[in-house]
Every structure is written in C-alpha cells, then in structure tokens.
Design a protein around this motif. Sequence first.
Motif, short mmCIF file in Angstrom:
data_model
loop_
_atom_site.label_atom_id
_atom_site.label_comp_id
_atom_site.label_asym_id
_atom_site.label_seq_id
_atom_site.Cartn_x
_atom_site.Cartn_y
_atom_site.Cartn_z
N THR A 30 50.64 -62.31 -17.76
CA THR A 30 51.87 -62.53 -18.56
C THR A 30 51.57 -62.10 -20.15
O THR A 30 51.85 -61.95 -21.28
CB THR A 30 52.10 -64.53 -18.46
OG1 THR A 30 52.92 -64.55 -16.81
CG2 THR A 30 53.24 -64.15 -19.61
N ARG A 31 50.30 -62.80 -20.23
CA ARG A 31 49.27 -62.59 -21.82
C ARG A 31 49.60 -60.69 -21.49
O ARG A 31 49.39 -60.53 -23.00
CB ARG A 31 48.42 -62.93 -21.77
CG ARG A 31 47.28 -62.58 -23.15
CD ARG A 31 47.75 -63.96 -24.22
NE ARG A 31 48.70 -62.73 -24.90
CZ ARG A 31 49.76 -63.52 -25.42
NH1 ARG A 31 49.97 -65.58 -25.62
NH2 ARG A 31 50.39 -63.21 -26.06
N GLY A 40 56.83 -62.97 -27.15
CA GLY A 40 56.38 -64.49 -26.19
C GLY A 40 56.98 -65.07 -25.11
O GLY A 40 57.89 -63.98 -24.53
N PRO A 41 55.80 -65.61 -24.52
CA PRO A 41 56.05 -66.02 -22.90
C PRO A 41 57.45 -66.69 -23.00
O PRO A 41 58.42 -65.67 -21.58
CB PRO A 41 55.25 -67.09 -22.41
CG PRO A 41 54.27 -66.75 -23.74
CD PRO A 41 54.70 -66.25 -24.92
N THR A 47 64.64 -63.90 -20.90
CA THR A 47 65.12 -62.56 -21.12
C THR A 47 65.81 -61.49 -19.71
O THR A 47 66.08 -60.99 -19.08
CB THR A 47 64.75 -61.34 -22.37
OG1 THR A 47 63.92 -62.00 -23.30
CG2 THR A 47 65.67 -60.32 -22.06
N PHE A 48 63.73 -61.75 -19.02
CA PHE A 48 63.26 -61.15 -18.05
C PHE A 48 63.22 -61.84 -16.80
O PHE A 48 63.37 -61.76 -15.27
CB PHE A 48 62.54 -60.01 -18.51
CG PHE A 48 62.65 -59.03 -18.51
CD1 PHE A 48 63.25 -57.89 -18.49
CD2 PHE A 48 62.27 -59.06 -20.50
CE1 PHE A 48 63.82 -57.33 -19.70
CE2 PHE A 48 62.51 -58.46 -21.19
CZ PHE A 48 63.66 -57.73 -21.28
N GLY A 49 63.29 -63.11 -17.14
CA GLY A 49 62.76 -64.37 -15.45
C GLY A 49 61.74 -64.16 -15.31
O GLY A 49 61.99 -64.89 -14.24
N TYR A 55 58.33 -56.86 -13.39
CA TYR A 55 57.57 -55.90 -12.01
C TYR A 55 59.03 -54.68 -11.53
O TYR A 55 59.26 -53.57 -11.62
CB TYR A 55 57.32 -56.08 -11.19
CG TYR A 55 56.43 -55.46 -10.21
CD1 TYR A 55 55.14 -54.94 -11.15
CD2 TYR A 55 56.88 -55.42 -9.27
CE1 TYR A 55 54.74 -53.44 -10.02
CE2 TYR A 55 55.39 -54.63 -8.17
CZ TYR A 55 55.31 -53.90 -9.02
OH TYR A 55 53.76 -52.77 -7.90
N LEU A 56 60.62 -55.66 -11.11
CA LEU A 56 61.58 -54.51 -10.34
C LEU A 56 61.92 -53.81 -11.86
O LEU A 56 62.56 -52.79 -11.36
CB LEU A 56 62.60 -55.35 -9.32
CG LEU A 56 61.49 -56.24 -8.78
CD1 LEU A 56 62.42 -57.44 -7.32
CD2 LEU A 56 61.06 -55.80 -7.11
N ARG A 57 62.01 -54.68 -12.94
CA ARG A 57 63.05 -53.81 -13.51
C ARG A 57 62.17 -52.06 -14.48
O ARG A 57 62.44 -51.44 -14.26
CB ARG A 57 63.57 -54.14 -15.36
CG ARG A 57 64.14 -55.83 -15.12
CD ARG A 57 65.53 -55.42 -15.25
NE ARG A 57 66.07 -54.49 -16.47
CZ ARG A 57 66.24 -54.67 -17.30
NH1 ARG A 57 66.70 -55.75 -17.94
NH2 ARG A 57 66.92 -54.48 -18.49
#
Length: 192
Positions: A30-31, A40-41, A47-49, A55-57
């Motif tokens: 994640t970093r 930021g985390p 935004t992306f879940g 990764y899928l995006r």
Amino acid sequence: MARPREFSEDRVVTAAMETFWRHGYEGTSTRDLCDSTGLGPSSLYNTFGGKRQLYLRALGHYYDTATAEQVEILRGPGPAKKRLRAMMLHALDADLDPADARGCFAINAAVEAAGLDPEVKEAVRRSFDRVEDELCAVVEEGRRAGEIRSTGDARTVARRVQSAYYGLRVLSRVHDDREILLATVEGALADL
C-alpha cells in the motif's frame, strides 16, 4: 484526507498499473501505491476500495492501452505475416529494453494471480481473448491472400500464434539474446 487538487483517476490508475507491473501484486505494498499515486492510504481506499480493486482497475487500464496497442498493430496495413511479425517485434523490443524490462502485465498477472483469483483470471482472459480474436482475423485474411497456408480451424492457428507470442514474451524475461529471440519469431511465422 482530502485528495490533491491535481487528482485524476486515470493518472492514479496509470501510476498504480506501472507499480504493479514492476513489482507484481504481492510485491506491491500500500505504501508503494501511495508513493506512486500521490494519494494517502485513506484516499486510496476510499476511492478504489483497496489494493485488490486497484489491481483489477490497473488490469482494465492495461486492456484499454497496451492490449489496444497490440490490436492496432494487428489491424495495421500490409500483409498478414508482416503484421504478426510487427506485433512480435514490438513486444520483443519492449521486453529487451533495459529501461523497461517489465514483460507483459497480463502475462505477469496470469502467472502470479490468475490461478488464485477468479476476477484477475477474467481480466487477463479478456486481454488474451481480444488478442486471440484479432489474430484469428489476421490468419483469415492471410489465408484469403494465400500468404498463410496452415490448415485447420483459423482459431486454432491463431491460438498457436498466440502461444508462440506469449511464449516469446516469457522467454525474453530470461533470455536477452535478441538474435535467438528473433529466430523464434521467424520460426513461428515460417510455420504458418
């Protein structure tokens, strides 16, 4: 945490794709994603879940860009074998470029995660299927022009070409002798 003013979802997905492409799914933290995207985390997750969804995006973005680039080469002008060769050489040049030696993101995902995650498998298959469809069209055109003499179902011939293409991309990850890889391309095309 508020999103940076210059936030662009496309830019973030592109940066994430590059990060996953270089380090793989498991090798990307994640970093790493926060560093490459500038988010930021909490913004990343809101935004992306999460990492997997991003990764899928990223795989979807690869389909829209790199897979589309392969299709564009296959739909280009000229004889069928010339277009097949152009696609293989384009990949070979990218794979052997020391500044860009990442291989194919879809193949990397297939090897690393597709066997464990049905959604990753589907995303990779979507890319593979699109290339296969275009290869099938090129094979059919080549047959009509008398340039491709391989018998049997056009889809089966296309899958043989696709297997050679993807095998070449994997081989180029461990073999940096361009002449050997070029001979592989020429051999695959000569068998058509």
